[in-house]
Design an enzyme around this catalytic site. Structure first.
Site, PDB file in Angstrom:
ATOM      1  N   GLY A  17     -22.741   0.408  24.403  1.00  0.00           N
ATOM      2  CA  GLY A  17     -23.127   1.386  25.415  1.00  0.00           C
ATOM      3  C   GLY A  17     -23.727   2.629  24.792  1.00  0.00           C
ATOM      4  O   GLY A  17     -24.743   3.157  25.257  1.00  0.00           O
ATOM      5  N   ASP A  73     -20.079  11.616  17.623  1.00  0.00           N
ATOM      6  CA  ASP A  73     -18.711  11.388  18.059  1.00  0.00           C
ATOM      7  C   ASP A  73     -18.592  12.145  19.360  1.00  0.00           C
ATOM      8  O   ASP A  73     -19.055  13.292  19.473  1.00  0.00           O
ATOM      9  CB  ASP A  73     -17.695  11.882  17.035  1.00  0.00           C
ATOM     10  CG  ASP A  73     -16.318  11.275  17.291  1.00  0.00           C
ATOM     11  OD1 ASP A  73     -16.252  10.064  17.581  1.00  0.00           O
ATOM     12  OD2 ASP A  73     -15.310  11.995  17.207  1.00  0.00           O
ATOM     13  N   TYR A 160     -15.235   6.729  30.220  1.00  0.00           N
ATOM     14  CA  TYR A 160     -14.570   7.327  31.381  1.00  0.00           C
ATOM     15  C   TYR A 160     -15.532   7.589  32.540  1.00  0.00           C
ATOM     16  O   TYR A 160     -15.176   8.267  33.501  1.00  0.00           O
ATOM     17  CB  TYR A 160     -13.887   8.638  30.967  1.00  0.00           C
ATOM     18  CG  TYR A 160     -12.805   8.450  29.933  1.00  0.00           C
ATOM     19  CD1 TYR A 160     -11.487   8.176  30.308  1.00  0.00           C
ATOM     20  CD2 TYR A 160     -13.097   8.515  28.575  1.00  0.00           C
ATOM     21  CE1 TYR A 160     -10.499   7.984  29.365  1.00  0.00           C
ATOM     22  CE2 TYR A 160     -12.108   8.319  27.609  1.00  0.00           C
ATOM     23  CZ  TYR A 160     -10.808   8.059  28.012  1.00  0.00           C
ATOM     24  OH  TYR A 160      -9.827   7.850  27.071  1.00  0.00           O
TER      25      TYR A 160
END
Length: 200
Positions: A17, A73, A160
């Site tokens: 993703g 990150d 999320y």
């Protein structure tokens, strides 16, 4: 007409993703590589911040591939939960937790607090380096603010996104068209401040 120079970039991630999102944010003339092309496993991310983990990945993959590398990150932070899940976003529910399991842990936290949503934000720290020992890495940060909710919706994105509702939007990040997401997301904001040609 001057021919455009092709820039080879290695995306330092094994997350499909994330690779897709970063690839979509890059100019189409760039030739993109990923760990899969070199059969590389992920390095141990033992940094104490998003920046440290980004540098670990960028330096590791650049050394292994011998190419210019960009790595990020990123994660979700909720102030009322002491910025959790933070750098542990990908493994919040356990080392090998799925995105669904990580989301479910957040939902359990909300239910325990007796609330339907909480203020939250996505953070992305992106690093670009010319070589594994580059003394002047390019560093960029992006954030998008919103709320995490007990309501899960949408079929796009990852992580999320199904429970994150950006400010000024009535739907989850997973429900937003990818073209729009690639303009407003934390990753898009970080990427938009980087001139990748400076890496050559």
């Amino acid at each position: 007409m001057k021919k455009k120079k092709i820039l080879n970039l290695f995306i330092g991630s094994n997350n499909p993703g994330k690779i897709k999102e970063i690839r979509d944010l890059l100019p189409k003339t760039y030739k993109v590589f990923s760990p899969k092309d070199f059969k590389l496993k992920s390095p141990k991310e033992n940094g104490k911040s998003f920046l440290q983990n980004s540098l670990i990945k960028a330096e590791y993959y650049s050394k292994k591939s011998g190419k210019i590398c960009i790595a990020d990150d990123s994660g979700l932070e909720i102030d009322i939960l002491n910025k959790a899940p933070g750098i542990f976003s990908a493994r919040y529910a356990g080392k090998k937790a799925s995105d669904k399991e990580n989301r479910e842990r957040i939902i359990k936290k909300l239910n325990k607090l007796g609330v339907k949503d909480l203020d939250a934000y996505y953070v992305c720290i992106l690093v670009g380096i010319r070589s594994h020992d580059d003394p002047m890495p390019i560093i960029a940060e992006g954030r998008i603010f919103g709320k995490v909710s007990v309501k899960s919706s949408g079929n796009g994105g990852f992580g999320y996104d199904k429970i994150f509702y950006p400010d000024n939007y009535s739907c989850s990040m997973a429900s937003i068209d990818s073209k729009v997401k690639n303009k407003i997301s934390h990753r898009a904001i970080a990427s938009g401040t980087v001139s990748y040609t400076h890496l050559t």
